[in-house]
Design a protein around this motif. Structure first.
Motif, PDB file in Angstrom:
ATOM      1  N   GLU A   1      45.576   6.341 161.613  1.00 22.65           N
ATOM      2  CA  GLU A   1      45.578   7.729 162.068  1.00 22.65           C
ATOM      3  C   GLU A   1      44.666   7.944 163.267  1.00 22.65           C
ATOM      4  OE1 GLU A   1      47.626   9.980 160.731  1.00 22.65           O
ATOM      5  OE2 GLU A   1      48.372   8.353 159.463  1.00 22.65           O
TER       6      GLU A   1
ATOM      7  N   ASP B   1      44.833   3.643 156.520  1.00 23.52           N
ATOM      8  CA  ASP B   1      44.377   4.974 156.927  1.00 23.52           C
ATOM      9  C   ASP B   1      43.780   4.973 158.334  1.00 23.52           C
ATOM     10  OD1 ASP B   1      45.168   6.116 154.522  1.00 23.52           O
ATOM     11  OD2 ASP B   1      43.208   5.821 153.579  1.00 23.52           O
TER      12      ASP B   1
ATOM     13  N   THR C   1      41.843   3.264 152.712  1.00 25.48           N
ATOM     14  CA  THR C   1      42.534   1.995 152.914  1.00 25.48           C
ATOM     15  C   THR C   1      42.486   1.630 154.391  1.00 25.48           C
ATOM     16  OG1 THR C   1      44.717   2.934 153.398  1.00 25.48           O
ATOM     17  CG2 THR C   1      44.127   2.641 151.064  1.00 25.48           C
TER      18      THR C   1
ATOM     19  N   ALA D   1      39.478   8.135 154.969  1.00 27.72           N
ATOM     20  CA  ALA D   1      39.874   6.721 155.013  1.00 27.72           C
ATOM     21  C   ALA D   1      39.455   6.012 153.736  1.00 27.72           C
ATOM     22  CB  ALA D   1      39.250   6.037 156.223  1.00 27.72           C
TER      23      ALA D   1
END
Length: 291
Positions: free
Chosen positions: A155, A152, A149, A147
């Motif tokens: 997910e 991200d 950003t 991660a």
């Protein structure tokens, strides 16, 4: 040459005149102080105290309501004349009036100056730094998830957060709007007061692995102190938050030297300097007024 002779004044009359003179002198000396408010967190208290000390140096009486409460409490108190000024942020000023967030600092300032003028409130010159929201993670957890950003986080099956209570309530730039913009699945949310103690609890919950993500400010000393990873706001969700004095216009008229005193802070504070001052209070044990 003509000399106008005054009739001697009787003792009772002289006593009455003396009493009136004393009352008049008392009225002249009685000046309502400038009441300065602030929010509950360290940075805002520091900015309010800076303003208070500069104003006092001009011989203007000051009353401190530091801290007064939340953003909403300060804003309502200012509108009602309970306080005369407090430090706020142009992005927050837009949000308070239900406006669309703006990422450009000059544009945001021009807009709040226009909107708040109708309320009899003036934004003075900015202090020089922006204190934007930041979503942070433990570096090992961010690395495990890849991660970098905020996107991200999409997910994850669910994202758990530690945040302050005000961030939970903000309708346009708060948690609800953030998760909708990024399409995040919200998991457990721990809320804490927007105070020094609350900030410590937010970071503690993150460090102890109770949550995936914590909400802080970019000028918070906790980020460097604990080596936290700051996620990039890749969709530019958060507006700019440049700090400046927000003042009642009638107070500026009442104290002609007030504006010039506050403008001595124009452009004088960098984000780095603000982080250092926050750290001096939160980790160095210094008092707000000494810092």
């Amino acid at each position: 040459m003509h000399v106008k002779r005054l009739r001697p004044t009787s003792a009772p009359a002289r006593a009455s005149l003396l009493l009136l003179a004393l009352l008049a002198a008392g009225c002249e000396e009685q000046v309502d102080p400038v009441d300065i408010g602030s929010k509950d967190f360290t940075e805002n208290m520091l900015l309010a105290e800076m303003m208070a000390q500069l104003i006092q140096r001009e011989g203007i009486p000051v009353q401190r309501s530091i801290p007064l409460g939340s953003t909403f409490e300060n804003f309502e108190s200012l509108k009602r004349g309970i306080i005369d000024l407090y430090p706020d942020y142009n992005g927050t000023g837009l949000i308070l009036l239900g406006q669309t967030p703006i990422s450009d600092g000059d544009e945001a300032t021009a807009r709040v100056e226009e909107l708040y003028g109708d309320l009899g409130l003036d934004w003075l010159e900015r202090f020089g730094f922006s204190n934007d929201y930041a979503l942070v993670m433990r570096p090992e957890r961010a690395g495990e998830l890849g991660a970098e950003t905020i996107s991200d986080l999409g997910e994850l099956p669910a994202v758990s957060f530690a945040i302050d209570e005000e961030f939970a309530q903000r309708p346009i730039d708060g948690l609800g709007a953030l998760t909708r913009r990024y399409g995040l699945r919200e998991g457990e949310v721990l809320e804490f007061p927007n105070t020094k103690e609350g900030k410590d609890q937010i970071v503690q919950a993150l460090l102890e692995g109770e949550v995936d993500v914590a909400e802080l400010f970019r000028t918070d000393a906790h980020i460097a102190q604990y080596g936290l990873a700051v996620l990039e706001d890749d969709l530019s969700f958060f507006p700019v938050y440049e700090a400046a004095p927000l003042v009642r216009r009638d107070t500026l008229a009442r104290f002609p030297k007030l504006s010039a005193a506050l403008e001595r802070l124009e452009g004088k504070i960098t984000a780095e300097a603000m982080r250092e001052m926050n750290a001096a209070v939160e980790f160095g044990g210094e008092t707000v007024d000494n810092v």
